[in-house]
Design a protein around this motif. Structure first.
Motif, short mmCIF file in Angstrom:
data_model
loop_
_atom_site.label_atom_id
_atom_site.label_comp_id
_atom_site.label_asym_id
_atom_site.label_seq_id
_atom_site.Cartn_x
_atom_site.Cartn_y
_atom_site.Cartn_z
N ASN A 59 -6.36 5.95 3.02
CA ASN A 59 -5.01 5.88 3.57
C ASN A 59 -4.74 7.08 4.46
O ASN A 59 -5.32 8.16 4.28
CB ASN A 59 -3.97 5.83 2.45
CG ASN A 59 -3.72 4.42 1.95
OD1 ASN A 59 -2.86 3.72 2.45
ND2 ASN A 59 -4.52 4.00 0.98
N SER A 86 -7.18 2.11 -2.12
CA SER A 86 -8.05 2.63 -1.08
C SER A 86 -8.04 4.15 -1.10
O SER A 86 -7.04 4.77 -1.47
CB SER A 86 -7.58 2.13 0.30
OG SER A 86 -8.27 2.79 1.34
N VAL A 114 3.90 1.81 6.28
CA VAL A 114 3.01 0.74 5.82
C VAL A 114 3.13 -0.54 6.63
O VAL A 114 2.32 -1.46 6.47
CB VAL A 114 3.26 0.41 4.33
CG1 VAL A 114 3.07 1.65 3.49
CG2 VAL A 114 4.64 -0.18 4.12
N ASN A 174 1.06 10.04 4.28
CA ASN A 174 1.87 8.91 3.85
C ASN A 174 2.60 9.26 2.56
O ASN A 174 2.05 9.91 1.68
CB ASN A 174 0.99 7.68 3.62
CG ASN A 174 0.81 6.87 4.89
OD1 ASN A 174 1.10 7.35 5.98
ND2 ASN A 174 0.32 5.65 4.75
N SER A 203 -4.22 10.61 0.67
CA SER A 203 -5.12 9.55 1.16
C SER A 203 -5.54 8.55 0.09
O SER A 203 -6.17 7.55 0.41
CB SER A 203 -6.38 10.14 1.81
OG SER A 203 -6.04 10.98 2.90
N ASP A 212 -4.86 5.74 -3.04
CA ASP A 212 -3.98 4.58 -3.16
C ASP A 212 -4.18 4.00 -4.56
O ASP A 212 -5.15 3.31 -4.82
CB ASP A 212 -4.35 3.55 -2.09
CG ASP A 212 -3.28 2.48 -1.91
OD1 ASP A 212 -2.17 2.67 -2.41
OD2 ASP A 212 -3.59 1.47 -1.27
N ARG A 244 0.84 -1.19 0.00
CA ARG A 244 0.00 0.00 0.00
C ARG A 244 0.88 1.25 0.00
O ARG A 244 2.10 1.17 0.09
CB ARG A 244 -0.94 0.01 1.20
CG ARG A 244 -0.30 0.09 2.57
CD ARG A 244 -1.34 -0.09 3.66
NE ARG A 244 -0.80 0.09 5.00
CZ ARG A 244 -0.82 1.22 5.67
NH1 ARG A 244 -1.35 2.31 5.12
NH2 ARG A 244 -0.33 1.30 6.89
N ARG A 245 0.23 2.41 -0.08
CA ARG A 245 0.94 3.66 -0.20
C ARG A 245 1.66 4.02 1.10
O ARG A 245 1.11 3.90 2.19
CB ARG A 245 -0.03 4.78 -0.56
CG ARG A 245 0.60 6.16 -0.61
CD ARG A 245 -0.39 7.18 -1.09
NE ARG A 245 0.17 8.53 -1.06
CZ ARG A 245 -0.36 9.57 -1.70
NH1 ARG A 245 -1.45 9.40 -2.43
NH2 ARG A 245 0.20 10.75 -1.61
N GLY A 246 2.90 4.50 0.96
CA GLY A 246 3.67 4.93 2.11
C GLY A 246 5.08 4.38 2.04
O GLY A 246 5.41 3.54 1.21
#
Length: 294
Positions: free
Chosen positions: A265, A262, A234, A269, A276, A278, A227-229
């Motif tokens: 998030n 998503s 994450v 991030n 937010s 993703d 996922r993002r980050g």
């Protein structure tokens, strides 16, 4: 495998003792074997069921191939990242032909049992109370609640004197024979000595193969992982990746992309695009050493 009838169809068993255990796991699966149960839940065999006033009933086998059984690849304890060669531990599953279409539920179930239960282990051969421990055998099939501490919590960080249980929580002892003034404490959580976890359940849909795609044509599910980050943000997930990581395709193969993302998030991030969100994308490069897409 489950002892009694179950709705779960076995796909694969991954074990660190494959030469010794695979044949047993495969022949005991309900994929290939009828499973029974007692109308009185306290009984687990036909004999005890009848003696206890119950009726023993059976459910037919699923009439499917036995589950695959392979050797597991070791990884660092409690490490939710990559294993050998920088690759995550994984299992490639070919969706069988009898699953044509519909919703499926995938459950990852894992068991762990400490070698301290073995009859010749140091934990079971030292201390005056070890005679209270029954021999569970090398297969651990007789490990049950009788092995639990009868007074949980009262023996934490106490001197080891045998069982039951096999070990108290965080036992203390003169493990190195250095004298009573040099006792060491083992960081041992005996709640996790013999456990079964079933806490990784996922749902997905299987779609029927298109009529214009032959049954011999290869279709690969290509998924987004992570996922993002950045790696800190994450954890215990990972930064973006694809699964499988290394994939060779030939002319005529099909890739079925399954994008995940998503809009919830955490703000801040790391990553590009709207906060937010993703999202993932795919570009072609001439080699792994280059970054500019073709």
């Amino acid at each position: 495998p489950y002892w009694h009838p179950t709705p779960w169809h076995d796909i694969a068993v991954i074990t660190d003792e494959s030469p010794r255990r695979c044949a047993y796991y495969q022949q005991e699966s309900q994929n290939v074997r009828t499973k029974g149960y007692c109308t009185e839940a306290a009984h687990n065999s036909p004999e005890s069921c009848v003696d206890g006033g119950g009726e023993w009933k059976e459910k037919e086998a699923f009439d499917e191939p036995a589950p695959d059984c392979v050797a597991g690849v070791s990884s660092r304890d409690n490490h939710n990242g990559n294993a050998r060669g920088g690759k995550p531990n994984y299992y490639l599953w070919k969706i069988p032909d009898h699953i044509e279409e519909g919703r499926c539920v995938l459950r990852l179930r894992y068991n762990m049992t400490s070698g301290d239960f073995r009859s010749k282990a140091l934990a079971t051969t030292e201390g005056p109370a070890t005679s209270l421990l029954r021999d569970v055998g090398d297969d651990y099939f007789h490990v049950d609640k009788a092995m639990n501490d009868p007074n949980p919590g009262t023996r934490r960080r106490t001197v080891f004197k045998g069982g039951p249980p096999v070990l108290p929580q965080d036992p203390v002892g003169d493990w190195l024979d250095l004298g009573e003034d040099h006792r060491l404490q083992l960081q041992v959580n005996t709640n996790q000595y013999g456990r079964t976890f079933e806490d990784r359940t996922h749902t997905f849909f299987v779609r029927k193969r298109p009529n214009d795609v032959s049954s011999s044509t290869r279709i690969v599910n290509y998924n987004v992982r992570g996922r993002r980050g950045n790696i800190v943000q994450v954890y215990p997930s990972v930064e973006y990746d694809f699964v499988p990581q290394d994939l060779t395709v030939e002319v005529g193969d099909y890739l079925h992309f399954q994008w995940t993302g998503s809009d919830a998030n955490a703000k801040g991030n790391a990553g590009n695009g709207r906060q937010s969100t993703d999202r993932s994308n795919l570009v072609q490069v001439s080699s792994r050493e280059e970054n500019v897409p073709l």
